[in-house]
Write a protein that holds these residues in place. Structure first.
Motif, short mmCIF file in Angstrom:
data_model
loop_
_atom_site.label_atom_id
_atom_site.label_comp_id
_atom_site.label_asym_id
_atom_site.label_seq_id
_atom_site.Cartn_x
_atom_site.Cartn_y
_atom_site.Cartn_z
N UNK A 295 0.79 -1.22 0.00
CA UNK A 295 0.00 0.00 0.00
C UNK A 295 0.83 1.28 0.00
N UNK A 296 2.08 1.18 -0.41
CA UNK A 296 2.94 2.36 -0.41
C UNK A 296 3.59 2.58 -1.77
N UNK A 297 4.49 3.55 -1.80
CA UNK A 297 5.25 3.84 -3.01
C UNK A 297 6.34 4.84 -2.61
N UNK A 298 7.15 5.23 -3.58
CA UNK A 298 8.22 6.17 -3.34
C UNK A 298 8.36 7.06 -4.56
N UNK B 184 14.09 11.37 -1.42
CA UNK B 184 12.88 10.64 -1.78
C UNK B 184 11.74 11.01 -0.85
N UNK B 185 10.54 10.82 -1.34
CA UNK B 185 9.35 10.98 -0.50
C UNK B 185 8.65 9.63 -0.47
N UNK B 186 8.42 9.14 0.74
CA UNK B 186 7.69 7.89 0.90
C UNK B 186 6.21 8.20 0.85
N UNK B 187 5.48 7.42 0.08
CA UNK B 187 4.06 7.68 -0.16
C UNK B 187 3.18 6.58 0.42
N UNK B 188 1.92 6.90 0.64
CA UNK B 188 0.96 5.91 1.13
C UNK B 188 1.38 5.34 2.47
N UNK C 215 9.24 1.72 8.08
CA UNK C 215 9.70 2.57 6.98
C UNK C 215 11.21 2.81 6.99
N UNK C 216 11.77 2.99 8.19
CA UNK C 216 13.21 3.24 8.27
C UNK C 216 13.99 2.04 7.74
N UNK C 217 13.55 0.84 8.11
CA UNK C 217 14.22 -0.38 7.62
C UNK C 217 14.01 -0.55 6.12
N UNK C 218 12.81 -0.28 5.65
CA UNK C 218 12.54 -0.36 4.21
C UNK C 218 13.45 0.60 3.47
N UNK C 219 13.61 1.78 4.01
CA UNK C 219 14.44 2.80 3.39
C UNK C 219 15.90 2.35 3.32
N UNK C 220 16.45 1.89 4.44
CA UNK C 220 17.86 1.52 4.52
C UNK C 220 18.15 0.20 3.81
N UNK C 221 17.39 -0.83 4.11
CA UNK C 221 17.69 -2.17 3.61
C UNK C 221 17.17 -2.43 2.21
N UNK C 222 16.15 -1.69 1.81
CA UNK C 222 15.57 -1.94 0.49
C UNK C 222 15.87 -0.86 -0.52
N UNK C 223 15.30 0.30 -0.30
CA UNK C 223 15.38 1.39 -1.28
C UNK C 223 16.82 1.89 -1.44
N UNK C 224 17.48 2.19 -0.32
CA UNK C 224 18.85 2.71 -0.40
C UNK C 224 19.78 1.69 -1.07
N UNK D 241 15.14 10.09 2.94
CA UNK D 241 13.71 10.31 2.78
C UNK D 241 13.37 11.63 3.46
N UNK D 242 12.74 12.52 2.74
CA UNK D 242 12.44 13.86 3.27
C UNK D 242 11.31 13.84 4.29
N UNK D 243 10.51 12.79 4.29
CA UNK D 243 9.35 12.73 5.20
C UNK D 243 9.43 11.55 6.16
#
Length: 81
Positions: A22-25, A38-42, A50-59, A74-76
């Protein structure tokens, strides 16, 4: 392919997992010193993980695909205490 296109291509590899939850970036900005903002959406904007998703996945996906990127933020996203 320019830097934004390369980062967008890297995001496409992880985006299906974000959408499934249910999210996006979205890319907000790539600075002159090659920091991706980046802006995390949804759900990604409010999820406790979110922090783990940001570090371990997206980054990881961005840094692996586009080695000239120096940082991904992530700006938000509030970092965990």
């Amino acid at each position: 392919m320019n830097l934004t296109e390369q980062v967008e291509q890297a995001l496409e590899t992880i985006r299906p997992y974000l959408i499934a939850d249910g999210g996006d970036v979205a890319i907000e900005e790539i600075t002159a010193d090659k920091v991706v903002k980046l802006k995390l959406l949804g759900n990604c904007g409010s999820c406790k993980m979110s922090f783990m998703t940001m570090k371990a996945g997206i980054e990881q996906a961005i840094m692996k695909a586009v080695p000239e990127i120096t940082s991904v933020v992530a700006v938000n996203l509030a970092e965990p205490v």
